[in-house]
Design a protein around this motif. Structure first.
Motif, PDB file in Angstrom:
ATOM      1  N   LEU A   1       1.244  -1.202  -0.016  1.00 54.71           N
ATOM      2  CA  LEU A   1      -0.242   0.104   0.029  1.00 54.71           C
ATOM      3  C   LEU A   1       0.343   1.138  -0.144  1.00 54.71           C
ATOM      4  O   LEU A   1       1.084   1.407   1.263  1.00 54.71           O
ATOM      5  N   PRO A   2       1.013   1.637  -0.982  1.00 52.72           N
ATOM      6  CA  PRO A   2       1.893   3.027  -1.516  1.00 52.72           C
ATOM      7  C   PRO A   2       1.275   4.390  -1.409  1.00 52.72           C
ATOM      8  O   PRO A   2       0.907   5.281  -2.207  1.00 52.72           O
ATOM      9  N   LEU A   3       0.088   4.360  -0.728  1.00 52.50           N
ATOM     10  CA  LEU A   3      -1.007   5.363  -0.609  1.00 52.50           C
ATOM     11  C   LEU A   3      -1.520   6.000   0.712  1.00 52.50           C
ATOM     12  O   LEU A   3      -1.140   5.338   1.670  1.00 52.50           O
ATOM     13  N   PRO A   4      -1.352   7.598   0.975  1.00 50.30           N
ATOM     14  CA  PRO A   4      -1.339   8.178   2.717  1.00 50.30           C
ATOM     15  C   PRO A   4      -2.624   7.411   2.792  1.00 50.30           C
ATOM     16  O   PRO A   4      -3.793   7.008   1.896  1.00 50.30           O
ATOM     17  N   LEU A   5      -2.639   6.786   4.414  1.00 49.45           N
ATOM     18  CA  LEU A   5      -4.393   6.623   4.615  1.00 49.45           C
ATOM     19  C   LEU A   5      -5.453   8.096   4.982  1.00 49.45           C
ATOM     20  O   LEU A   5      -6.448   7.606   5.324  1.00 49.45           O
TER      21      LEU A   5
ATOM     22  N   MET B   1      -1.259  -8.561  -2.916  1.00 47.08           N
ATOM     23  CA  MET B   1      -2.143  -7.275  -3.589  1.00 47.08           C
ATOM     24  C   MET B   1      -1.100  -6.075  -3.779  1.00 47.08           C
ATOM     25  O   MET B   1      -0.791  -5.587  -2.549  1.00 47.08           O
ATOM     26  N   VAL B   2      -1.765  -5.565  -4.886  1.00 45.27           N
ATOM     27  CA  VAL B   2      -1.209  -3.825  -4.781  1.00 45.27           C
ATOM     28  C   VAL B   2      -2.592  -3.310  -5.173  1.00 45.27           C
ATOM     29  O   VAL B   2      -3.142  -2.985  -5.714  1.00 45.27           O
ATOM     30  N   VAL B   3      -2.099  -1.674  -4.623  1.00 42.49           N
ATOM     31  CA  VAL B   3      -2.437  -1.080  -4.014  1.00 42.49           C
ATOM     32  C   VAL B   3      -2.448   0.503  -5.030  1.00 42.49           C
ATOM     33  O   VAL B   3      -1.227   0.395  -3.676  1.00 42.49           O
ATOM     34  N   GLY B   4      -2.588   1.168  -5.769  1.00 39.93           N
ATOM     35  CA  GLY B   4      -2.068   2.494  -6.368  1.00 39.93           C
ATOM     36  C   GLY B   4      -2.894   2.781  -7.161  1.00 39.93           C
ATOM     37  O   GLY B   4      -3.995   2.864  -7.049  1.00 39.93           O
ATOM     38  N   VAL B   5      -2.510   3.980  -7.881  1.00 39.23           N
ATOM     39  CA  VAL B   5      -3.182   4.989  -8.187  1.00 39.23           C
ATOM     40  C   VAL B   5      -2.441   5.111 -10.210  1.00 39.23           C
ATOM     41  O   VAL B   5      -1.413   4.387  -9.899  1.00 39.23           O
ATOM     42  N   PRO B   6      -3.015   5.620 -11.172  1.00 39.70           N
ATOM     43  CA  PRO B   6      -2.410   4.997 -12.623  1.00 39.70           C
ATOM     44  C   PRO B   6      -0.562   5.900 -12.515  1.00 39.70           C
ATOM     45  O   PRO B   6       0.023   4.923 -13.686  1.00 39.70           O
ATOM     46  N   THR B   7      -0.456   6.894 -11.647  1.00 40.80           N
ATOM     47  CA  THR B   7       0.947   7.276 -12.075  1.00 40.80           C
ATOM     48  C   THR B   7       1.855   6.096 -11.999  1.00 40.80           C
ATOM     49  O   THR B   7       2.887   5.862 -12.785  1.00 40.80           O
ATOM     50  N   MET B   8       1.626   4.627 -10.629  1.00 45.34           N
ATOM     51  CA  MET B   8       2.331   4.421 -10.312  1.00 45.34           C
ATOM     52  C   MET B   8       2.250   3.051 -11.482  1.00 45.34           C
ATOM     53  O   MET B   8       3.841   2.295 -11.860  1.00 45.34           O
ATOM     54  N   TYR B   9       1.359   2.426 -12.715  1.00 47.22           N
ATOM     55  CA  TYR B   9       0.810   1.480 -13.376  1.00 47.22           C
ATOM     56  C   TYR B   9       1.908   2.219 -14.812  1.00 47.22           C
ATOM     57  O   TYR B   9       2.440   1.582 -14.734  1.00 47.22           O
ATOM     58  N   SER B  10       2.068   3.405 -14.630  1.00 46.96           N
ATOM     59  CA  SER B  10       3.029   4.435 -15.428  1.00 46.96           C
ATOM     60  C   SER B  10       4.032   4.332 -15.414  1.00 46.96           C
ATOM     61  O   SER B  10       4.737   3.891 -16.629  1.00 46.96           O
ATOM     62  N   ALA B  11       4.699   4.155 -14.218  1.00 41.92           N
ATOM     63  CA  ALA B  11       5.886   3.832 -14.170  1.00 41.92           C
ATOM     64  C   ALA B  11       6.638   2.669 -14.730  1.00 41.92           C
ATOM     65  O   ALA B  11       7.599   2.352 -14.704  1.00 41.92           O
ATOM     66  N   LEU B  12       5.491   1.391 -14.138  1.00 37.74           N
ATOM     67  CA  LEU B  12       5.642   0.082 -14.059  1.00 37.74           C
ATOM     68  C   LEU B  12       6.086  -0.362 -15.719  1.00 37.74           C
ATOM     69  O   LEU B  12       6.788  -0.869 -15.735  1.00 37.74           O
ATOM     70  N   VAL B  13       5.107  -0.162 -16.318  1.00 34.51           N
ATOM     71  CA  VAL B  13       4.918   0.014 -18.141  1.00 34.51           C
ATOM     72  C   VAL B  13       6.327   0.193 -18.264  1.00 34.51           C
ATOM     73  O   VAL B  13       6.954  -0.220 -19.692  1.00 34.51           O
ATOM     74  N   ASN B  14       7.085   1.163 -17.702  1.00 36.30           N
ATOM     75  CA  ASN B  14       8.336   1.941 -18.503  1.00 36.30           C
ATOM     76  C   ASN B  14       9.292   1.222 -17.647  1.00 36.30           C
ATOM     77  O   ASN B  14      10.490   1.405 -18.468  1.00 36.30           O
TER      78      ASN B  14
END
Length: 343
Positions: A34-38, A78-91
């Motif tokens: 969980l790399p998101l703020p609570l 399970m990974v909980v993230g936002v689109p910018t995180m997944y965009s970084a991973l595909v690069n």
């Protein structure tokens, strides 16, 4: 912006978390990264689901360079993230899918571009499960098995209607405002009765989001306040962003409206260019930067002519080298308010 203070009761929060956990089949064998703020509803619900179903939730900052090492070490399911995180991973260079323990990649907080969803599934063999919710409603839907571009079917306790400006329910596939009815709605905005009355009517919450329903699946076009009006034509930034992401030159992109004296607004695109010859030119001297921008402008205009209707094509462009990413909010979303202020 300034927080309104959405007031919820504990019972409805537990019900929402329980319902989500049941839908995903969570148990004590699960481990969530969980790399998101609570302070964000998405992060808070994910953490509470771990508590309620006796799983492990690991709080972390997001670092693309160390992401896969962390996933393997923690055996995260399970990974909980936002689109910018997944965009970084595909690069990045992916791990062999057989080594990755993750069963669910969840995304929320901002629209997930269709092109990014397809690219991620191709590279990692898993669909990013896009969810939808607001601070006022908690999490109300997620797309575990529906078409790419949808945020899924509503949870069992949630009813979603698409309504017009007169609060009349629209027919299948008609586009309008998303209205939510659920026992999980907030009670009020703290000490703000007028703001509460503006969105809560007879047990319904008016989200301010524009979308449509098709075969029971919810599709979101965009926020009504983010909509760009160009000479009377309605443009949703997410639609343009999804197309621009398909360009091999794009690392990050944000689309927003800027004022124009005759047309009302123009569509502007801020693009972070992937490493390469044109990116290097943007890092060079003044003359090199000029050459790079001119070539990028030519290539993107040709790309847009091929892939976008005329009214959706950006008329203003900002190009950044890969060393100058777009500004982000503390939740990891692209900060369009900052981009607008700098425009």
């Amino acid at each position: 912006g300034v927080p309104k203070g959405a007031v919820h009761d504990l019972g409805s929060l537990v019900q929402n978390v329980w319902e989500l956990g049941e839908e995903f089949g969570l148990s004590e064998t699960d481990s969530a990264f969980l790399p998101l703020p609570l302070s964000h509803i998405f992060g808070m619900v994910a953490l509470l689901a771990g508590f309620l179903f006796r799983g492990v939730t690991v709080l972390s900052e997001f670092s693309p360079a160390y992401f896969w090492d962390s996933i393997l070490r923690l055996r995260a399911t399970m990974v909980v993230g936002v689109p910018t995180m997944y965009s970084a991973l595909v690069n990045m260079s992916p791990l062999p899918t057989s080594q990755i323990p993750v069963q669910f990649y969840l995304s929320g907080g901002a629209p997930l571009p269709n092109s990014l969803a397809r690219e991620f599934k191709t590279r990692f063999g898993k669909q990013v499960i896009e969810g939808y919710g607001t601070t006022e409603t908690k999490i109300i839907s997620f797309n575990a098995d529906g078409p790419i571009g949808s945020v899924g079917r509503p949870l069992p306790s949630v009813r979603i209607d698409i309504v017009d400006e007169n609060d009349q329910v629209l027919s299948e596939a008609a586009q309008g405002e998303i209205r939510v009815t659920s026992p999980n709605l907030m009670q009020t905005y703290l000490n703000q009765p007028e703001a509460t009355r503006a969105v809560l009517h007879e047990g319904h919450y008016h989200t301010g989001d524009i979308g449509y329903l098709k075969d029971g699946f919810l599709f979101i076009s965009g926020r009504s306040k983010d909509m760009i009006i160009v000479a009377g034509n309605k443009v949703f930034p997410a639609e343009v962003e999804s197309v621009l992401r398909q360009s091999p030159l794009v690392s990050e992109v944000a689309v927003f409206g800027v004022p124009h004296r005759k047309l009302g607004q123009l569509v502007k695109a801020a693009v972070v260019v992937k490493p390469g010859e044109l990116c290097d030119l943007l890092c060079g001297d003044v003359e090199a930067q000029k050459v790079g921008r001119q070539e990028l402008l030519l290539q993107f205009k040709a790309f847009c002519k091929q892939h976008l209707k005329r009214e959706l094509r950006p008329m203003e462009w900002e190009f950044r080298p890969s060393s100058c990413p777009l500004p982000k909010t503390f939740t990891g979303k692209i900060d369009k308010k900052q981009l607008y202020a700098d425009a």
